[in-house]
Design a protein around this motif. Structure first.
Motif, PDB file in Angstrom:
ATOM      1  N   THR A   4       0.818  -1.223   0.000  1.00 13.39           N
ATOM      2  CA  THR A   4       0.000   0.000   0.000  1.00 13.39           C
ATOM      3  C   THR A   4       0.843   1.260   0.000  1.00 13.39           C
ATOM      4  O   THR A   4       0.325   2.344  -0.196  1.00 13.39           O
ATOM      5  CB  THR A   4      -0.949   0.017   1.214  1.00 13.39           C
ATOM      6  OG1 THR A   4      -0.162  -0.100   2.394  1.00 13.39           O
ATOM      7  CG2 THR A   4      -1.960  -1.103   1.122  1.00 13.39           C
ATOM      8  N   ASN A   5       2.158   1.140   0.231  1.00 12.87           N
ATOM      9  CA  ASN A   5       3.034   2.301   0.254  1.00 12.87           C
ATOM     10  C   ASN A   5       3.711   2.550  -1.091  1.00 12.87           C
ATOM     11  O   ASN A   5       4.655   3.312  -1.173  1.00 12.87           O
ATOM     12  CB  ASN A   5       4.106   2.149   1.334  1.00 12.87           C
ATOM     13  CG  ASN A   5       3.497   2.147   2.716  1.00 12.87           C
ATOM     14  OD1 ASN A   5       2.553   2.887   2.972  1.00 12.87           O
ATOM     15  ND2 ASN A   5       4.018   1.319   3.593  1.00 12.87           N
ATOM     16  N   VAL A   6       3.264   1.877  -2.145  1.00 11.46           N
ATOM     17  CA  VAL A   6       3.871   2.008  -3.464  1.00 11.46           C
ATOM     18  C   VAL A   6       2.850   2.570  -4.424  1.00 11.46           C
ATOM     19  O   VAL A   6       1.686   2.183  -4.430  1.00 11.46           O
ATOM     20  CB  VAL A   6       4.370   0.627  -3.976  1.00 11.46           C
ATOM     21  CG1 VAL A   6       4.900   0.731  -5.387  1.00 11.46           C
ATOM     22  CG2 VAL A   6       5.440   0.073  -3.047  1.00 11.46           C
ATOM     23  N   VAL A   7       3.290   3.508  -5.238  1.00 10.67           N
ATOM     24  CA  VAL A   7       2.449   4.057  -6.296  1.00 10.67           C
ATOM     25  C   VAL A   7       2.953   3.483  -7.609  1.00 10.67           C
ATOM     26  O   VAL A   7       4.163   3.460  -7.865  1.00 10.67           O
ATOM     27  CB  VAL A   7       2.550   5.606  -6.326  1.00 10.67           C
ATOM     28  CG1 VAL A   7       1.812   6.167  -7.517  1.00 10.67           C
ATOM     29  CG2 VAL A   7       2.028   6.192  -5.027  1.00 10.67           C
ATOM     30  N   TYR A   8       2.063   3.003  -8.430  1.00 15.48           N
ATOM     31  CA  TYR A   8       2.435   2.448  -9.721  1.00 15.48           C
ATOM     32  C   TYR A   8       2.252   3.512 -10.787  1.00 15.48           C
ATOM     33  O   TYR A   8       1.176   4.082 -10.942  1.00 15.48           O
ATOM     34  CB  TYR A   8       1.595   1.199 -10.017  1.00 15.48           C
ATOM     35  CG  TYR A   8       1.941   0.088  -9.063  1.00 15.48           C
ATOM     36  CD1 TYR A   8       2.994  -0.773  -9.335  1.00 15.48           C
ATOM     37  CD2 TYR A   8       1.258  -0.068  -7.862  1.00 15.48           C
ATOM     38  CE1 TYR A   8       3.347  -1.766  -8.440  1.00 15.48           C
ATOM     39  CE2 TYR A   8       1.605  -1.057  -6.966  1.00 15.48           C
ATOM     40  CZ  TYR A   8       2.650  -1.910  -7.261  1.00 15.48           C
ATOM     41  OH  TYR A   8       3.006  -2.884  -6.369  1.00 15.48           O
ATOM     42  N   GLY A  33      11.290   0.316 -12.062  1.00 16.82           N
ATOM     43  CA  GLY A  33      10.640   1.349 -11.262  1.00 16.82           C
ATOM     44  C   GLY A  33      11.610   1.988 -10.279  1.00 16.82           C
ATOM     45  O   GLY A  33      11.610   3.201 -10.093  1.00 16.82           O
ATOM     46  N   GLN A  34      12.475   1.163  -9.649  1.00 21.07           N
ATOM     47  CA  GLN A  34      13.465   1.689  -8.708  1.00 21.07           C
ATOM     48  C   GLN A  34      14.480   2.570  -9.424  1.00 21.07           C
ATOM     49  O   GLN A  34      14.870   3.622  -8.920  1.00 21.07           O
ATOM     50  CB  GLN A  34      14.178   0.539  -7.973  1.00 21.07           C
ATOM     51  CG  GLN A  34      15.142   1.017  -6.907  1.00 21.07           C
ATOM     52  CD  GLN A  34      14.453   1.811  -5.807  1.00 21.07           C
ATOM     53  OE1 GLN A  34      13.496   1.348  -5.212  1.00 21.07           O
ATOM     54  NE2 GLN A  34      14.936   3.015  -5.537  1.00 21.07           N
TER      55      GLN A  34
END
Length: 176
Positions: A4-8, A33-34
């Motif tokens: 839940t702490n990641v935005v795609y 993404g990183q």
């Protein structure tokens, strides 16, 4: 279930698939993404005018949260002496940059020296440190960005400009 702490952030599927395929699996979608996050962070860390354009009056808020060391540097800029390097004087708080080994390396002028971590070095010492102990021509290798400026200027160009100014002054004096 996704974290839940990641935005795609959407990217073109074909591009991401090609990155994974051409890297023979060494790049994964999460690694890509990183890398994107790391590159945006680096851009923001090293380019004050981008932060100013993107964040406007909230730039200081961003800096305080993600770049607190810059705020400390800004405070230091207010109270230090310049680095005198032969014919040039580099203002306290200026940034220095040198490209070596495919990377840009950065430090700051603090109270008359180049501050790199806990090291306080001359331009020649810093250039040698960045180049893994090999001798370098610091005039040719180091670029300088003065406080408040967005332009990097090669140290040799600053030296030439300073020497031209000296010649002009000498010529003016000899004519009078």
């Amino acid at each position: 279930m996704p974290d839940t702490n990641v935005v795609y952030i959407p990217m073109e599927e074909e591009f991401v698939c090609d990155l994974v395929r051409f890297s023979e699996g060494s790049l994964t979608p999460s690694r890509i993404g990183q890398i994107a996050q790391d590159q945006i962070s680096l851009l923001l860390e090293t380019t004050e005018d981008v932060r100013l354009n993107w964040f406007g009056c909230r730039k200081t808020d961003y800096d305080a949260r993600y770049l607190p060391e810059l705020l400390e540097t800004n405070e230091i800029r207010k109270m230090g002496r310049p680095m005198v390097w032969k014919s040039i004087s580099v203002p306290h708080g200026s940034e220095v940059r040198m490209s070596y080994g495919g990377r840009d390396h950065f430090a700051a002028v603090v109270d008359g020296k180049i501050q790199d971590g806990s090291n306080r070095l001359s331009p020649s010492q810093w250039a040698s440190k960045i180049a893994d102990g090999t001798q370098r021509n610091a005039w040719r290798d180091i670029s300088i960005r003065e406080p408040g400026s967005t332009r990097w200027i090669l140290a040799s160009a600053l030296r030439e400009k300073a020497l031209e100014g000296l010649d002009i002054e000498l010529n003016t004096q000899s004519e009078g």
